[in-house]
Design a protein around this motif. Structure first.
Motif, PDB file in Angstrom:
ATOM      1  N   LEU A 131      41.711 -23.097 -11.651  1.00 24.11           N
ATOM      2  CA  LEU A 131      41.594 -21.831 -10.922  1.00 24.11           C
ATOM      3  C   LEU A 131      42.700 -20.855 -11.308  1.00 24.11           C
ATOM      4  O   LEU A 131      42.477 -19.645 -11.396  1.00 24.11           O
ATOM      5  N   SER A 132      43.883 -21.384 -11.547  1.00 25.23           N
ATOM      6  CA  SER A 132      44.996 -20.543 -11.981  1.00 25.23           C
ATOM      7  C   SER A 132      44.703 -19.925 -13.345  1.00 25.23           C
ATOM      8  O   SER A 132      44.985 -18.743 -13.579  1.00 25.23           O
ATOM      9  N   LEU A 133      44.132 -20.723 -14.245  1.00 28.30           N
ATOM     10  CA  LEU A 133      43.756 -20.212 -15.563  1.00 28.30           C
ATOM     11  C   LEU A 133      42.700 -19.124 -15.423  1.00 28.30           C
ATOM     12  O   LEU A 133      42.777 -18.079 -16.075  1.00 28.30           O
ATOM     13  N   PHE A 134      41.720 -19.353 -14.573  1.00 33.16           N
ATOM     14  CA  PHE A 134      40.655 -18.371 -14.334  1.00 33.16           C
ATOM     15  C   PHE A 134      41.240 -17.052 -13.819  1.00 33.16           C
ATOM     16  O   PHE A 134      40.926 -15.978 -14.334  1.00 33.16           O
TER      17      PHE A 134
ATOM     18  N   SER B 195      42.437  -9.503 -18.254  1.00 29.09           N
ATOM     19  CA  SER B 195      41.345  -8.597 -18.624  1.00 29.09           C
ATOM     20  C   SER B 195      41.548  -7.216 -18.011  1.00 29.09           C
ATOM     21  O   SER B 195      41.138  -6.215 -18.590  1.00 29.09           O
ATOM     22  N   GLN B 196      42.201  -7.138 -16.857  1.00 28.22           N
ATOM     23  CA  GLN B 196      42.443  -5.845 -16.215  1.00 28.22           C
ATOM     24  C   GLN B 196      43.529  -5.034 -16.911  1.00 28.22           C
ATOM     25  O   GLN B 196      43.679  -3.843 -16.643  1.00 28.22           O
ATOM     26  N   LYS B 197      44.265  -5.646 -17.813  1.00 29.65           N
ATOM     27  CA  LYS B 197      45.333  -4.940 -18.524  1.00 29.65           C
ATOM     28  C   LYS B 197      44.826  -4.126 -19.712  1.00 29.65           C
ATOM     29  O   LYS B 197      45.562  -3.316 -20.260  1.00 29.65           O
ATOM     30  N   PHE B 198      43.571  -4.350 -20.112  1.00 27.23           N
ATOM     31  CA  PHE B 198      43.021  -3.577 -21.218  1.00 27.23           C
ATOM     32  C   PHE B 198      42.775  -2.145 -20.757  1.00 27.23           C
ATOM     33  O   PHE B 198      42.239  -1.913 -19.669  1.00 27.23           O
ATOM     34  N   THR B 199      43.172  -1.185 -21.586  1.00 30.48           N
ATOM     35  CA  THR B 199      43.020   0.222 -21.220  1.00 30.48           C
ATOM     36  C   THR B 199      41.598   0.715 -21.450  1.00 30.48           C
ATOM     37  O   THR B 199      41.146   1.614 -20.758  1.00 30.48           O
TER      38      THR B 199
ATOM     39  N   ASN C 189      35.294  -0.687 -22.011  1.00 32.04           N
ATOM     40  CA  ASN C 189      34.363  -1.626 -22.638  1.00 32.04           C
ATOM     41  C   ASN C 189      35.022  -2.969 -22.932  1.00 32.04           C
ATOM     42  O   ASN C 189      34.434  -4.019 -22.669  1.00 32.04           O
ATOM     43  N   ILE C 190      36.212  -2.946 -23.454  1.00 33.97           N
ATOM     44  CA  ILE C 190      36.935  -4.184 -23.751  1.00 33.97           C
ATOM     45  C   ILE C 190      37.281  -4.907 -22.457  1.00 33.97           C
ATOM     46  O   ILE C 190      37.147  -6.132 -22.350  1.00 33.97           O
ATOM     47  N   ARG C 191      37.715  -4.157 -21.460  1.00 35.71           N
ATOM     48  CA  ARG C 191      38.087  -4.744 -20.168  1.00 35.71           C
ATOM     49  C   ARG C 191      36.898  -5.454 -19.523  1.00 35.71           C
ATOM     50  O   ARG C 191      36.997  -6.599 -19.076  1.00 35.71           O
ATOM     51  N   GLU C 192      35.759  -4.795 -19.494  1.00 35.86           N
ATOM     52  CA  GLU C 192      34.571  -5.387 -18.877  1.00 35.86           C
ATOM     53  C   GLU C 192      34.025  -6.552 -19.701  1.00 35.86           C
ATOM     54  O   GLU C 192      33.552  -7.539 -19.138  1.00 35.86           O
ATOM     55  N   TYR C 193      34.088  -6.436 -21.029  1.00 36.71           N
ATOM     56  CA  TYR C 193      33.629  -7.540 -21.874  1.00 36.71           C
ATOM     57  C   TYR C 193      34.488  -8.777 -21.632  1.00 36.71           C
ATOM     58  O   TYR C 193      33.956  -9.885 -21.490  1.00 36.71           O
ATOM     59  N   THR C 194      35.792  -8.609 -21.558  1.00 35.54           N
ATOM     60  CA  THR C 194      36.695  -9.738 -21.348  1.00 35.54           C
ATOM     61  C   THR C 194      36.463 -10.368 -19.983  1.00 35.54           C
ATOM     62  O   THR C 194      36.424 -11.592 -19.855  1.00 35.54           O
ATOM     63  N   ARG C 195      36.268  -9.549 -18.983  1.00 37.53           N
ATOM     64  CA  ARG C 195      35.994 -10.060 -17.644  1.00 37.53           C
ATOM     65  C   ARG C 195      34.686 -10.845 -17.605  1.00 37.53           C
ATOM     66  O   ARG C 195      34.608 -11.947 -17.084  1.00 37.53           O
ATOM     67  N   ARG C 196      33.637 -10.245 -18.186  1.00 40.00           N
ATOM     68  CA  ARG C 196      32.333 -10.894 -18.222  1.00 40.00           C
ATOM     69  C   ARG C 196      32.372 -12.198 -19.005  1.00 40.00           C
ATOM     70  O   ARG C 196      31.800 -13.214 -18.591  1.00 40.00           O
ATOM     71  N   ARG C 197      33.055 -12.182 -20.138  1.00 40.20           N
ATOM     72  CA  ARG C 197      33.149 -13.373 -20.989  1.00 40.20           C
ATOM     73  C   ARG C 197      33.899 -14.497 -20.277  1.00 40.20           C
ATOM     74  O   ARG C 197      33.531 -15.669 -20.397  1.00 40.20           O
ATOM     75  N   THR C 198      34.929 -14.150 -19.520  1.00 43.31           N
ATOM     76  CA  THR C 198      35.679 -15.144 -18.746  1.00 43.31           C
ATOM     77  C   THR C 198      34.789 -15.804 -17.710  1.00 43.31           C
ATOM     78  O   THR C 198      34.733 -17.034 -17.612  1.00 43.31           O
TER      79      THR C 198
ATOM     80  N   LYS D 205      43.338 -21.932 -22.335  1.00 46.80           N
ATOM     81  CA  LYS D 205      44.737 -21.505 -22.423  1.00 46.80           C
ATOM     82  C   LYS D 205      44.999 -20.757 -23.724  1.00 46.80           C
ATOM     83  O   LYS D 205      45.731 -19.764 -23.738  1.00 46.80           O
ATOM     84  N   SER D 206      44.399 -21.225 -24.808  1.00 50.36           N
ATOM     85  CA  SER D 206      44.588 -20.518 -26.075  1.00 50.36           C
ATOM     86  C   SER D 206      43.915 -19.145 -26.030  1.00 50.36           C
ATOM     87  O   SER D 206      44.445 -18.167 -26.569  1.00 50.36           O
ATOM     88  N   GLN D 207      42.753 -19.057 -25.364  1.00 54.16           N
ATOM     89  CA  GLN D 207      42.091 -17.764 -25.214  1.00 54.16           C
ATOM     90  C   GLN D 207      42.915 -16.808 -24.354  1.00 54.16           C
ATOM     91  O   GLN D 207      42.929 -15.603 -24.593  1.00 54.16           O
ATOM     92  N   LEU D 208      43.617 -17.349 -23.375  1.00 49.97           N
ATOM     93  CA  LEU D 208      44.501 -16.528 -22.543  1.00 49.97           C
ATOM     94  C   LEU D 208      45.621 -15.929 -23.381  1.00 49.97           C
ATOM     95  O   LEU D 208      45.942 -14.741 -23.248  1.00 49.97           O
ATOM     96  N   GLU D 209      46.206 -16.726 -24.246  1.00 49.26           N
ATOM     97  CA  GLU D 209      47.273 -16.217 -25.111  1.00 49.26           C
ATOM     98  C   GLU D 209      46.755 -15.139 -26.051  1.00 49.26           C
ATOM     99  O   GLU D 209      47.426 -14.117 -26.272  1.00 49.26           O
ATOM    100  N   VAL D 210      45.561 -15.326 -26.590  1.00 50.26           N
ATOM    101  CA  VAL D 210      44.954 -14.319 -27.462  1.00 50.26           C
ATOM    102  C   VAL D 210      44.708 -13.033 -26.675  1.00 50.26           C
ATOM    103  O   VAL D 210      45.010 -11.934 -27.154  1.00 50.26           O
ATOM    104  N   ALA D 211      44.173 -13.164 -25.469  1.00 50.97           N
ATOM    105  CA  ALA D 211      43.884 -11.984 -24.645  1.00 50.97           C
ATOM    106  C   ALA D 211      45.165 -11.230 -24.300  1.00 50.97           C
ATOM    107  O   ALA D 211      45.178  -9.995 -24.295  1.00 50.97           O
ATOM    108  N   LYS D 212      46.239 -11.943 -24.015  1.00 48.15           N
ATOM    109  CA  LYS D 212      47.512 -11.283 -23.714  1.00 48.15           C
ATOM    110  C   LYS D 212      48.006 -10.489 -24.915  1.00 48.15           C
ATOM    111  O   LYS D 212      48.452  -9.342 -24.766  1.00 48.15           O
TER     112      LYS D 212
END
Length: 87
Positions: free
Chosen positions: A10-13, A20-24, A27-36, A60-67
């Protein structure tokens, strides 16, 4: 390797959704949220501890990429907002 606890998952989620909310860009923000959300729903039925650990480490690796990508996208933020963001 031990299977991650429910709290760790749950913490990872939540971390992925926060990132995902940090993307300016909308489209990228919503795609990342939806993909998660889609990835967690898809892996919801996994019960094998090895598969759970593999999916958790992949998350966890996807989280690092997203950051990293959020930082890059913030540097090259668009000047004009998306039509979806204009109120």
């Amino acid at each position: 390797m031990a299977s991650p606890s429910r709290l760790e998952v749950l913490s990872l989620f939540r971390s992925l959704l926060r990132t995902s909310q940090k993307f300016t860009d909308y489209n990228i923000r919503e795609y990342t949220r939806r993909r998660t959300i889609d990835a967690f729903l898809q892996n919801k039925s996994i019960s094998d501890p090895a598969s759970v650990s593999a999916a958790f480490s992949d998350g966890k690796s996807q989280l690092e990429v997203a950051k990293r990508q959020a930082i890059v996208y913030s540097v090259y933020a668009p000047d004009v907002k998306s039509i979806m963001e204009i109120k």
